[in-house]
Design a protein around this motif. Structure first.
Motif, PDB file in Angstrom:
ATOM      1  N   THR A 194      36.151  30.162  37.670  1.00 18.50           N
ATOM      2  CA  THR A 194      36.157  31.563  37.262  1.00 18.50           C
ATOM      3  C   THR A 194      34.816  31.911  36.621  1.00 18.50           C
ATOM      4  O   THR A 194      34.222  31.109  35.894  1.00 18.50           O
ATOM      5  N   SER A 195      34.350  33.113  36.906  1.00 17.35           N
ATOM      6  CA  SER A 195      33.057  33.552  36.403  1.00 17.35           C
ATOM      7  C   SER A 195      33.100  35.057  36.204  1.00 17.35           C
ATOM      8  O   SER A 195      33.747  35.775  36.982  1.00 17.35           O
ATOM      9  N   GLY A 211      37.835  31.482  41.921  1.00 15.74           N
ATOM     10  CA  GLY A 211      36.783  32.414  41.530  1.00 15.74           C
ATOM     11  C   GLY A 211      36.300  33.257  42.693  1.00 15.74           C
ATOM     12  O   GLY A 211      36.784  33.163  43.826  1.00 15.74           O
ATOM     13  N   GLU A 212      35.315  34.079  42.399  1.00 19.10           N
ATOM     14  CA  GLU A 212      34.798  35.020  43.395  1.00 19.10           C
ATOM     15  C   GLU A 212      33.402  34.607  43.817  1.00 19.10           C
ATOM     16  O   GLU A 212      32.509  34.412  42.978  1.00 19.10           O
ATOM     17  N   HIS A 223      43.895  38.687  40.516  1.00 24.02           N
ATOM     18  CA  HIS A 223      42.553  38.945  40.026  1.00 24.02           C
ATOM     19  C   HIS A 223      42.170  40.409  40.179  1.00 24.02           C
ATOM     20  O   HIS A 223      41.067  40.794  39.836  1.00 24.02           O
TER      21      HIS A 223
END
Length: 513
Positions: free
Chosen positions: A291-292, A324-325, A367
Motif C-alpha cells: 500500500t502506498s 496496492g496501486e 480501495h
C-alpha cells in the motif's frame, strides 16, 4: 540263286541322282547335308508345348491345401509369433511407464481450485439496487471461471457486527444477504463473509474461549450456506485457541468435501504471525504490491514482484491479490502475474469485466474508485472486450492445466550483468543493467512447462539464446496482455513489447503434451 527279274526291280527303285551323299543319307528340311549331319538330325520335329498360365486355386483346392499339415504348422507359428510380439510390446510399455519419472497429482480442495472475486456491495436501504444488480451478474461471474465471492462491508462495526438476529445497525440488510446467498448457491458460487478488522470480541482483548454471541452468529451464517469467513492477521480471532474452536464448529457443516468450510486470513503485515498448528488456516491472502499513498512506479512494482517471487512461503495455500496501486499500463501485466502464480488468485472489482457497465451500481472495491480520464464509448467497449478476453483466457488455462494449478515453481533470474536481455530495436533505449524490469518464472508439471515473461519497462527486449539453455526452444502462445500473440514461437526470435506479459507453453523435444 537270284532271279533276274527281282534284280531289275530293285535297280529300278533306286534313285539315279543320289550323288555323293552316300547310301541312306536323307537331308531333312533346314538341315545341311553331309555324312556327319545325317545321324544328328531328328527324324521327327516335336510340337511346341503350350505356355502354362498362373491361375488361383479353386475353393476345393484351397480347402485341401489349408487342411494340410504344413499349412497348419505355419498358422500355429504365426499365431505364436503375434502373441509373443504383442506381449513384448506390452512389457516394454509397462517398463517405460514404471521407470519413467512422473509427478504425483496432488488432490486439491475446492478453494485451491477456485478463483476468488472480492466485492464490497453497499447494503444501505436507499441504494439497495446494488445487491439486486450483483445477483443478476452471478451467472456471468460463473462463466468467467470465478468460483467464490468474498463479500466485504456487509456489517457495521457498532454496536455489534455479528448479532444480526436482534435489533441492530445491520438488521435491515439481513433479507438482502440471505437473498444473495440463495442466488449464489443457484449459480454454483461459494460465498465467504469478510470479518477483517471487525471487533468480534470485547475491546480487542485476546479471548480465552469462543463467546456465545460469536458462536451463535457463526452457526447462523453457516446454516445460511456461507462457505467460510475471512479475518485479518491482526484480529483477536487470529489465535490458535479460537481458530481451533472455530474448526470444531465447522466440522458439523463439512460433511462433504465440496461443503468444507474455510478460514481465510488476510496478511496485512510483512510477515504472517506464525501458528503452531498451521492447518487451522486454509488460505492466506497476500498482496503483490504494498500500500502506498501514491501509485507505485514501474521500478517499485518490479522490485515488489521480485521480492515475492524470491521469498514465497510454502506452509499455507496462498491467495494473491494486487493490493496496492501501480501504473495503469501495468494493470494487465499484474493480472497475468496473479493468475499464473502458485495459489488461488483473488481479483477485485474491475469495471472492464463488469457485464452491465452501469455507473449507478453500488459495487466497488475496498480501495474505492479512482478518477480516470474520460474516453469515448468505442474505446471503452474495445478495452472491455480485450480485458474480458484476457481474463477468460487466463481463467480457462488455469482451470485445465495441471502445471498452472499445482505445478512446481522455478524463478528464472536474468543475468543482467551480461545483458541476457538485449534490446532488439534501434529506436528503443537500453535500460541500465541493474534495472530489474524484466522477470520470468516457470511452472512445470511432468514434461509440460509454462514460461511466464514480464517486461515492466518501456523498452522492447529480445531473449538472449544463452539466457536459459536448458529450456525447450519451441512453444506455443497461451495468452498475452495484448491478446495479439497466436501460434507457435521459438524463444530465439521472441521479442517482448513494453509493459507486456506473455504466457508460453513449452514443449520438450519429441513431446506433444
Amino acid at each position: 540263286m537270284e532271279h533276274p527279274e527281282e534284280t531289275d526291280t530293285l535297280t529300278d527303285r533306286m534313285p539315279l541322282d543320289a550323288g555323293d551323299t552316300g547310301y541312306g543319307s536323307v537331308v531333312g528340311p533346314g538341315l545341311s547335308g553331309g555324312v556327319g549331319g545325317s545321324e544328328a538330325a531328328p527324324l521327327l520335329i516335336p510340337e511346341p508345348e503350350p505356355a502354362v498360365r498362373w491361375r488361383p486355386l479353386s475353393k476345393a483346392e484351397l480347402e485341401a491345401v489349408a487342411g494340410g499339415p504344413w499349412w497348419r504348422r505355419l498358422r500355429s507359428y504365426l499365431v505364436v509369433l503375434f502373441w509373443m510380439a504383442w506381449l513384448a510390446m506390452l512389457a516394454t510399455s509397462i517398463a517405460i511407464i514404471v521407470t519413467s519419472p512422473r509427478p504425483v497429482a496432488t488432490p486439491l480442495r475446492w478453494w485451491q481450485k477456485s478463483l476468488f472475486h472480492q466485492l464490497q456491495p453497499n447494503m444501505e436501504a436507499e441504494r439497495s439496487e446494488g445487491i439486486n444488480a450483483l445477483c443478476e451478474q452471478l451467472p456471468y461471474f460463473k462463466s468467467l471461471g470465478i468460483g467464490a465471492l468474498i463479500l466485504e462491508g456487509l456489517f457495521h462495526k457498532e454496536p455489534s457486527p455479528l448479532n444480526v438476529t436482534a435489533s441492530g445497525g445491520s438488521l435491515g440488510t439481513l433479507p438482502q444477504i440471505q437473498h444473495l446467498l440463495a442466488e449464489s448457491n443457484k449459480a454454483g458460487l461459494k460465498v465467504v463473509l469478510d470479518f477483517c478488522k471487525l471487533d468480534l470480541y470485547a475491546a480487542g482483548n485476546k479471548p480465552t474461549n469462543l463467546s456465545a454471541p460469536v458462536e451463535n452468529s457463526l452457526q447462523f451464517w453457516l446454516e445460511q450456506g456461507v462457505a467460510g469467513f475471512a479475518i485479518c492477521d491482526t484480529d483477536a480471532a487470529y489465535s490458535e485457541k479460537i481458530l481451533l474452536e472455530w474448526r470444531g464448529l465447522f466440522r458439523e457443516f463439512s460433511t462433504q468435501e465440496e461443503e468444507e468450510r474455510i478460514v481465510v486470513v488476510k496478511q496485512t503485515q510483512d510477515f504472517l504471525p506464525s501458528l503452531r498448528n498451521t492447518t487451522l488456516v486454509d488460505v492466506v491472502m497476500r498482496s503483490i504490491l504494498p500500500t502506498s499513498p501514491q501509485p507505485l512506479s514501474a521500478q517499485e512494482v518490479a522490485n515488489a514482484i521480485e521480492t515475492h517471487l524470491l521469498t514465497r512461503e510454502q506452509e499455507t495455500w496462498p491467495s494473491w491479490t494486487i493490493g496496492g496501486e501501480g501504473p495503469r499500463e501495468l494493470k494487465k501485466l499484474l493480472l497475468v502475474l496473479m493468475m499464473t502464480l502458485p495459489g488461488s488468485p483473488t481479483i477485485q472489482y474491475d469495471e472492464d469485466i463488469d457485464q452491465t457497465q452501469n455507473a449507478s451500481l453500488n459495487i466497488g472495491s475496498s480501495h474505492g474508485q479512482k478518477n480516470e480520464p474520460s474516453d469515448t464509448h468505442a474505446d471503452k467497449e474495445k478495452a472491455r472486450r480485450a480485458a474480458v478476453a484476457l481474463f477468460t483466457s487466463l481463467s480457462s488455462s488455469r482451470a485445465r492445466e495441471e502445471a498452472l494449478l499445482y505445478g512446481s515453481f522455478t524463478f528464472l533470474p536474468f543475468n543482467t550483468s551480461t545483458n541476457s536481455f538485449s534490446s532488439s530495436s534501434s529506436n528503443s533505449t537500453l535500460a541500465s543493467p541493474s534495472s530489474p524490469t524484466t522477470l520470468a518464472f516457470l511452472r512445470s508439471w511432468g514434461c509440460v512447462h509454462f514460461l511466464v515473461l514480464l517486461n515492466l519497462g518501456p523498452e522492447i527486449h529480445a531473449l538472449d539464446p544463452a539466457w536459459a539453455p536448458s529450456l525447450p526452444e519451441a512453444g506455443v502462445f497461451v495468452s498475452s496482455t495484448g491478446m495479439d500473440r497466436l501460434g507457435s514461437i521459438s524463444l530465439s526470435t521472441l521479442e517482448l513489447q513494453p509493459h507486456e506479459a506473455i504466457v508460453i507453453k513449452l514443449f520438450e523435444s519429441g513431446s506433444y503434451s
